[in-house]
Scaffold this motif. Sequence first.
Motif, short mmCIF file in Angstrom:
data_model
loop_
_atom_site.label_atom_id
_atom_site.label_comp_id
_atom_site.label_asym_id
_atom_site.label_seq_id
_atom_site.Cartn_x
_atom_site.Cartn_y
_atom_site.Cartn_z
N LEU A 16 20.14 -2.74 84.15
CA LEU A 16 19.50 -2.28 85.28
C LEU A 16 20.30 -2.27 86.33
O LEU A 16 21.42 -3.08 86.18
N SER A 17 20.34 -1.46 87.33
CA SER A 17 21.45 -1.28 88.24
C SER A 17 21.04 -2.33 89.40
O SER A 17 19.82 -3.16 89.20
N ARG A 18 21.69 -2.77 90.37
CA ARG A 18 21.78 -3.89 91.34
C ARG A 18 20.26 -3.85 92.02
O ARG A 18 19.60 -4.54 92.26
N ASP A 19 20.09 -2.40 92.63
CA ASP A 19 18.70 -2.17 93.29
C ASP A 19 17.69 -2.25 92.29
O ASP A 19 16.55 -2.81 92.74
N GLN A 20 17.73 -1.75 91.17
CA GLN A 20 16.47 -1.76 90.17
C GLN A 20 16.27 -3.22 89.96
O GLN A 20 14.77 -3.74 90.00
N LEU A 21 17.34 -4.02 89.69
CA LEU A 21 16.96 -5.58 89.23
C LEU A 21 16.53 -6.20 90.73
O LEU A 21 15.65 -7.04 90.59
N ALA A 22 16.92 -5.94 91.87
CA ALA A 22 16.56 -6.65 93.23
C ALA A 22 15.20 -6.41 93.49
O ALA A 22 14.25 -7.23 93.64
N ALA A 23 14.57 -5.12 93.19
CA ALA A 23 13.56 -4.64 93.34
C ALA A 23 12.45 -5.44 92.58
O ALA A 23 11.42 -5.67 92.66
N LEU A 24 12.72 -5.37 91.01
CA LEU A 24 12.18 -5.95 90.15
C LEU A 24 11.69 -7.28 90.50
O LEU A 24 10.44 -7.92 90.41
N VAL A 25 12.82 -7.95 90.88
CA VAL A 25 12.85 -9.54 91.22
C VAL A 25 11.65 -9.70 92.38
O VAL A 25 10.82 -10.63 92.54
N LYS A 26 11.86 -8.68 93.45
CA LYS A 26 11.21 -8.93 94.53
C LYS A 26 9.67 -8.69 94.23
O LYS A 26 8.82 -9.41 94.89
N ARG A 27 9.39 -7.77 93.33
CA ARG A 27 7.91 -7.26 93.02
C ARG A 27 7.29 -8.73 92.27
O ARG A 27 6.13 -8.79 92.39
N HIS A 28 8.22 -9.19 91.39
CA HIS A 28 7.44 -10.46 90.54
C HIS A 28 7.67 -11.77 91.15
O HIS A 28 7.07 -12.63 90.70
N PHE A 29 9.04 -11.99 91.45
CA PHE A 29 9.32 -13.28 91.99
C PHE A 29 10.10 -13.30 93.27
O PHE A 29 11.28 -13.62 93.61
N SER A 30 9.41 -13.59 94.15
CA SER A 30 9.68 -13.81 95.54
C SER A 30 10.71 -14.53 95.72
O SER A 30 10.54 -15.75 95.48
N ARG A 31 11.94 -14.36 96.47
CA ARG A 31 12.85 -15.35 96.69
C ARG A 31 13.32 -16.12 95.58
O ARG A 31 13.94 -17.02 95.53
N ALA A 32 13.58 -15.61 94.24
CA ALA A 32 13.75 -16.07 93.18
C ALA A 32 15.38 -16.30 92.97
O ALA A 32 15.87 -17.11 92.56
N LEU A 33 15.88 -15.13 93.39
CA LEU A 33 17.22 -14.94 93.20
C LEU A 33 18.12 -14.51 94.64
O LEU A 33 17.37 -13.59 95.24
#
Length: 185
Positions: free
Chosen positions: A41-58
């Motif tokens: 995944l690109s940085r933007d894709q991974l950041a969006a995925l994390v934001k959709r599922h794991f708020s503030r995880a990374l």
Amino acid sequence: MNGAAAMLLACALDPANADTIAFARLIGARLGARELLLLGLSRDQLAALVKRHFSRALDHAEIPTAVLWSPHWQFVSELRTLLLQHDITAATHAADAHCLATIIATACLRPDHLWRDLGLSGRDDVTSILHRHYPRFIARNVKNLRWKKFLAQEVALANGRAVTFAPGCPGCEDFAFCYPERASE
């Protein structure tokens, strides 16, 4: 479930959601080993995925800026397209379906069984994810082929080419089992 996956679930917006659990396991396997690039995944894709599922995880700084490079991106692109063309039944967000297809396709570049390449516990974990998202597509695996072999076969057939192995298959310990005719070459 490893510690990184558990940490992600602790930050989950909906920790009982099957997709959230699957992404926690997929991302967690790579996060713990500092191999997030292997998700494809690109940085933007991974950041969006994390934001959709794991708020503030990374922290955004933890997400790699580079993108994994491979001479086999055509295979990844073709497999991702093939997966996305089929009955994606479970994804609650279209971008999740795209991320999942990318993660699965990119894992096929690695030299092991697909379940290990995804950082999962066994073949049943892959079967569960594929069945949840692509039930009619995976129902075509009537010979119960190993998933990476089946996916590579389907990519070749969909593109009018002779059936061959996934890019990562030659490095697998069971290459001779899956492709006995090629192992002697």
